[in-house]
Design a protein around this motif. Structure first.
Motif, PDB file in Angstrom:
ATOM      1  N   ASP A  91       0.840  -1.201   0.000  1.00 32.63           N
ATOM      2  CA  ASP A  91       0.000   0.000   0.000  1.00 32.63           C
ATOM      3  C   ASP A  91       0.875   1.251   0.000  1.00 32.63           C
ATOM      4  O   ASP A  91       1.661   1.472   0.925  1.00 32.63           O
ATOM      5  CB  ASP A  91      -0.885  -0.013   1.252  1.00 32.63           C
ATOM      6  N   PRO A  92       0.782   2.117  -0.993  1.00 29.19           N
ATOM      7  CA  PRO A  92       1.614   3.325  -1.054  1.00 29.19           C
ATOM      8  C   PRO A  92       1.381   4.278   0.119  1.00 29.19           C
ATOM      9  O   PRO A  92       2.239   5.121   0.413  1.00 29.19           O
ATOM     10  CB  PRO A  92       1.194   3.967  -2.379  1.00 29.19           C
ATOM     11  N   ALA A  93       0.258   4.169   0.799  1.00 24.14           N
ATOM     12  CA  ALA A  93      -0.039   5.090   1.900  1.00 24.14           C
ATOM     13  C   ALA A  93       0.756   4.759   3.161  1.00 24.14           C
ATOM     14  O   ALA A  93       0.839   5.587   4.078  1.00 24.14           O
ATOM     15  CB  ALA A  93      -1.538   5.058   2.205  1.00 24.14           C
ATOM     16  N   GLU A  94       1.329   3.570   3.224  1.00 27.12           N
ATOM     17  CA  GLU A  94       2.029   3.137   4.446  1.00 27.12           C
ATOM     18  C   GLU A  94       3.535   3.091   4.202  1.00 27.12           C
ATOM     19  O   GLU A  94       3.996   2.377   3.311  1.00 27.12           O
ATOM     20  CB  GLU A  94       1.525   1.763   4.872  1.00 27.12           C
ATOM     21  N   PRO A  95       4.357   3.858   4.968  1.00 23.91           N
ATOM     22  CA  PRO A  95       5.810   3.809   4.800  1.00 23.91           C
ATOM     23  C   PRO A  95       6.345   2.430   5.153  1.00 23.91           C
ATOM     24  O   PRO A  95       5.799   1.745   6.030  1.00 23.91           O
ATOM     25  CB  PRO A  95       6.328   4.886   5.755  1.00 23.91           C
ATOM     26  N   VAL A  96       7.421   2.021   4.479  1.00 18.32           N
ATOM     27  CA  VAL A  96       7.944   0.676   4.683  1.00 18.32           C
ATOM     28  C   VAL A  96       9.453   0.724   4.941  1.00 18.32           C
ATOM     29  O   VAL A  96      10.147   1.648   4.512  1.00 18.32           O
ATOM     30  CB  VAL A  96       7.672  -0.239   3.470  1.00 18.32           C
ATOM     31  N   VAL A  97       9.933  -0.296   5.633  1.00 15.06           N
ATOM     32  CA  VAL A  97      11.361  -0.572   5.785  1.00 15.06           C
ATOM     33  C   VAL A  97      11.622  -1.852   5.021  1.00 15.06           C
ATOM     34  O   VAL A  97      11.046  -2.905   5.331  1.00 15.06           O
ATOM     35  CB  VAL A  97      11.768  -0.715   7.264  1.00 15.06           C
ATOM     36  N   CYS A  98      12.458  -1.772   3.989  1.00 12.63           N
ATOM     37  CA  CYS A  98      12.704  -2.917   3.119  1.00 12.63           C
ATOM     38  C   CYS A  98      13.675  -3.895   3.767  1.00 12.63           C
ATOM     39  O   CYS A  98      14.723  -3.484   4.276  1.00 12.63           O
ATOM     40  CB  CYS A  98      13.245  -2.440   1.780  1.00 12.63           C
ATOM     41  N   VAL A  99      13.367  -5.191   3.734  1.00  9.84           N
ATOM     42  CA  VAL A  99      14.217  -6.243   4.286  1.00  9.84           C
ATOM     43  C   VAL A  99      14.825  -7.020   3.122  1.00  9.84           C
ATOM     44  O   VAL A  99      14.106  -7.691   2.364  1.00  9.84           O
ATOM     45  CB  VAL A  99      13.428  -7.186   5.212  1.00  9.84           C
ATOM     46  N   VAL A 100      16.153  -6.919   2.948  1.00 11.42           N
ATOM     47  CA  VAL A 100      16.858  -7.581   1.862  1.00 11.42           C
ATOM     48  C   VAL A 100      17.518  -8.837   2.411  1.00 11.42           C
ATOM     49  O   VAL A 100      18.467  -8.766   3.195  1.00 11.42           O
ATOM     50  CB  VAL A 100      17.917  -6.644   1.236  1.00 11.42           C
ATOM     51  N   GLY A 101      17.024  -9.986   2.037  1.00  8.10           N
ATOM     52  CA  GLY A 101      17.483 -11.245   2.603  1.00  8.10           C
ATOM     53  C   GLY A 101      18.821 -11.707   2.058  1.00  8.10           C
ATOM     54  O   GLY A 101      19.470 -11.043   1.234  1.00  8.10           O
ATOM     55  N   ALA A 102      19.244 -12.886   2.506  1.00 10.49           N
ATOM     56  CA  ALA A 102      20.526 -13.451   2.089  1.00 10.49           C
ATOM     57  C   ALA A 102      20.485 -13.834   0.617  1.00 10.49           C
ATOM     58  O   ALA A 102      19.454 -14.248   0.080  1.00 10.49           O
ATOM     59  CB  ALA A 102      20.864 -14.670   2.944  1.00 10.49           C
ATOM     60  N   GLY A 103      21.640 -13.669  -0.049  1.00 11.68           N
ATOM     61  CA  GLY A 103      21.775 -14.092  -1.430  1.00 11.68           C
ATOM     62  C   GLY A 103      21.286 -13.101  -2.464  1.00 11.68           C
ATOM     63  O   GLY A 103      21.354 -13.387  -3.667  1.00 11.68           O
ATOM     64  N   VAL A 104      20.795 -11.938  -2.051  1.00 13.70           N
ATOM     65  CA  VAL A 104      20.307 -10.935  -2.997  1.00 13.70           C
ATOM     66  C   VAL A 104      21.466 -10.032  -3.409  1.00 13.70           C
ATOM     67  O   VAL A 104      22.160  -9.465  -2.558  1.00 13.70           O
ATOM     68  CB  VAL A 104      19.174 -10.094  -2.384  1.00 13.70           C
ATOM     69  N   ASP A 105      21.688  -9.857  -4.690  1.00 12.19           N
ATOM     70  CA  ASP A 105      22.761  -9.005  -5.197  1.00 12.19           C
ATOM     71  C   ASP A 105      22.426  -7.538  -4.911  1.00 12.19           C
ATOM     72  O   ASP A 105      21.265  -7.123  -4.988  1.00 12.19           O
ATOM     73  CB  ASP A 105      22.920  -9.228  -6.694  1.00 12.19           C
ATOM     74  N   PHE A 106      23.456  -6.749  -4.576  1.00 16.43           N
ATOM     75  CA  PHE A 106      23.218  -5.353  -4.219  1.00 16.43           C
ATOM     76  C   PHE A 106      22.625  -4.552  -5.375  1.00 16.43           C
ATOM     77  O   PHE A 106      21.811  -3.641  -5.169  1.00 16.43           O
ATOM     78  CB  PHE A 106      24.500  -4.708  -3.705  1.00 16.43           C
ATOM     79  N   ASP A 107      23.025  -4.859  -6.619  1.00 15.16           N
ATOM     80  CA  ASP A 107      22.454  -4.168  -7.776  1.00 15.16           C
ATOM     81  C   ASP A 107      20.959  -4.441  -7.885  1.00 15.16           C
ATOM     82  O   ASP A 107      20.155  -3.531  -8.140  1.00 15.16           O
ATOM     83  CB  ASP A 107      23.154  -4.626  -9.047  1.00 15.16           C
ATOM     84  N   ASP A 108      20.587  -5.708  -7.688  1.00 16.85           N
ATOM     85  CA  ASP A 108      19.171  -6.081  -7.745  1.00 16.85           C
ATOM     86  C   ASP A 108      18.386  -5.419  -6.623  1.00 16.85           C
ATOM     87  O   ASP A 108      17.242  -4.969  -6.814  1.00 16.85           O
ATOM     88  CB  ASP A 108      19.018  -7.593  -7.657  1.00 16.85           C
TER      89      ASP A 108
END
Length: 616
Positions: free
Chosen positions: A127-144
């Protein structure tokens, strides 16, 4: 001439002195000495292998054979055990491990971001109305990761912060279109609950966080009531001084608080008894000890930190010495105020909060039986007569008198690993001595606890060696401010770190404490143990308890080789008009080997004027 060897069994080291003594004890020829680690707990049969080894090496240094040895002299070894009794520790327990405070070395961005935790893959559907903190898990490339966050932001999703598993904070932050705080190196990221309110804060370089290190800041972000604010105070304390942090609200808001009491210590004297709360601090404990002297025993309240510690002391000594538990007595205690990091239960990155603590060194008095059993085992191992000599401090006086330029009256301080001994020898044969708990081992434990090292060997190096900061691969900034250049480059893992300058090279200290902080902890620990114990011991043996009656003090023992301790003690006793210096036993051993040398000197004196001696 009869070949004899004196052996001093200490908490950390065992020392030997080989000498020839004529029949009437009027002539002593000092031949050689040796030093080795003590095997097992001092004063137990575990010491046999260490004694045999040091005797063998001392005889080899003297060029003599073991078959020539007539008598082995050992000191009355009193075991000393040190422990930490924590003052009223608050342990914050968060259900489902969902509150963390993290401080990686290289966070990205800056500022405070508050929002609901959402996985990177789910950002676009949020929902765009709610601010979020993104959780980037293990194995995800920084560019992605950066591309996904930028894409979500372009779609109107308000990403206020990022939590990353890998060490990619700056790589991600540098690729974002809008600056937001990014915290990385959260190894247990899979345990972070999604859909929960979280706060991510990163301070500018050279600054520290302001909101999440403040209990009221956390309360403001999460809307906590006064009771909840009180319970999260340890989390805020754990984050003080950090450059970055993450705090996540628990799924149910269920935060519990468990207080573990330090307990009460009961000091039992010959004519009085006093009970004191450990939480009252070291000063109150030592004042109570002074009022009940001489101490007969000490006990701790059951079910508390101090009760458990003293019970372990009694039980361990009972097992090691084959002495009934009710025959084990605590002869002395030393209390020292300190702080110790306590883990915050539920943390996802090993966070801890500093808690006040009282370190206690307890010295155990057992019967003579264990020493007699040790002497019997030594007789079996070496096949010769074994005699139990006198009290360590008394023997140390006789050893100190072999220092050039000394004579009675003389006072000594024997600073070992587990105990501090003091004695005063008058012009006659009278020697007044005292044996107190607390010395080098306790200092090591204080350094280890206060710096949160969890590495006693490294704490021992910090205690014994000077510090420096590796400012480049080729120069060190010493703790006194001078610069030392090197021809060879420093190891890669030492660069930009505080290091210990040991005899074998440069040893990096894997903490974020500054050089000034480590030095302050080291010096404070030495002062609170060695200086306090030195003054306490000298007061107990000086005539009328007046230190001004002492003219000369000789500092002995392994801790007298320390690059700071003798000077600290000399400075402390200077106001009493005392001349204090480090001994040089037999003119060649420095402050070591005093007790072993004193055992031989006493043996020679006994040959001149026979007195009953204990033996096996």
């Amino acid at each position: 001439m009869t070949l004899v060897v004196g052996v001093d069994i200490g908490n950390s080291t065992t020392e030997a002195c080989v000498a020839e003594v004529d029949a009437d004890g009027r002539e002593v020829s000092w031949l050689a000495g040796a030093l080795g680690p003590t095997s097992g707990v001092k004063g137990t049969t575990e010491n046999v292998s260490g004694v045999v080894d040091v005797v063998r090496r001392a005889l080899a240094a003297a060029g003599r054979d073991r078959t020539e040895l007539a008598t082995l002299l050992v000191n009355e070894a009193t075991p000393v055990i040190s422990g930490l009794a924590m003052d009223t520790i608050t342990e914050t327990i968060i259900t489902e491990s969902t509150m963390i405070g993290h401080n990686p070395r290289t966070p990205g961005g800056d500022g405070l971001g508050v929002g609901v935790t959402v996985a990177l893959a789910d950002l676009t559907g949020h929902d765009p109305a709610e601010p979020v903190v993104c959780v980037v898990g293990a194995g995800v490339d920084f560019d992605d990761a950066a591309a996904g966050i930028n894409s979500a932001a372009a779609a109107g999703i308000r990403v206020t912060g990022v939590i990353v598993c890998a060490d990619d904070a700056n790589l991600i932050a540098n690729r974002l279109h809008a600056p937001i705080p990014v915290v990385d190196e959260v190894s247990l990221i899979d345990r972070i609950p999604l859909g929960m309110l979280a706060a991510v804060e990163v301070a500018r370089p050279g600054h520290t966080i302001r909101t999440l290190s403040n209990s009221y800041g956390i309360a403001t972000v999460f809307g906590l009531d006064p009771d909840q604010t009180r319970m999260v105070a340890p989390v805020a304390r754990a984050l003080v001084g950090n450059r970055s942090a993450v705090v996540i609200r628990t799924p149910t808001g269920d935060i519990t608080d468990r207080r573990i009491p330090a307990g009460r210590l009961t000091l039992i004297g010959a004519t009085a008894r006093r009970t004191v709360e450990i939480s009252a601090g070291a000063e109150e404990i030592m004042a109570a000890l002074h009022r009940v002297q001489p101490l007969v025993d000490a006990t701790g309240e059951a079910g508390t930190h101090v009760g458990g510690m003293l019970a372990r002391v009694h039980d361990n000594m009972s097992d090691l010495t084959a002495t009934p538990a009710d025959a084990v007595r605590i002869q002395d205690v030393l209390a020292v105020d300190t702080v110790a990091p306590q883990p915050v239960t539920g943390a996802l990155a090993g966070e801890s909060a500093l808690a006040n603590a009282v370190a206690l060194a307890a010295m155990v008095r057992t019967s003579r039986g264990p020493m007699e059993l040790l002497a019997a085992r030594l007789r079996e191992a070496l096949g010769l007569d074994v005699l139990i000599g006198g009290v360590e401090a008394d023997m140390a006086v006789l050893g100190a008198l072999t220092t050039p330029g000394t004579d009675r009256p003389i006072a000594i301080l024997d600073l070992g690993g587990g105990s501090t001994d003091a004695a005063v020898a008058s012009p006659g044969d009278e020697v007044r001595s005292v044996h107190l708990a607390g010395a080098g081992d306790l200092v090591t434990r204080l350094i280890d606890a206060e710096l949160g090292l969890r590495n006693v060997d490294l704490a021992e190096e910090i205690k014994k060696c000077p510090l420096a900061k590796a400012e480049s691969f080729f120069h060190l900034r010493m703790e006194d401010g001078t610069v030392r250049f090197r021809a060879d480059p420093l190891p890669v893992d030492a660069f930009a770190r505080v290091v210990v300058l040991t005899d074998t090279g440069v040893d990096p200290i894997p903490t974020r404490h500054t050089l000034e902080r480590i030095r302050q902890v080291r010096r404070a620990a030495k002062h609170r143990v060695f200086v306090v114990n030195a003054l306490r011991a000298l007061e107990m043996v000086s005539p009328g308890g007046n230190l001004r009656q002492l003219g000369f003090v000789v500092v002995l023992g392994g801790s007298a080789l320390d690059f700071e301790i003798p000077d600290m003690i000399s400075e402390a006793v200077a106001e009493f008009g005392i001349v204090c210096g480090t001994g040089n036993v037999r003119g060649c051993e420095g402050p070591r080997n005093a007790v072993a040398t004193g055992l031989v000197a006493r043996h020679a004196a006994t040959a001149r004027d026979p007195v009953p001696a204990a033996g096996v």
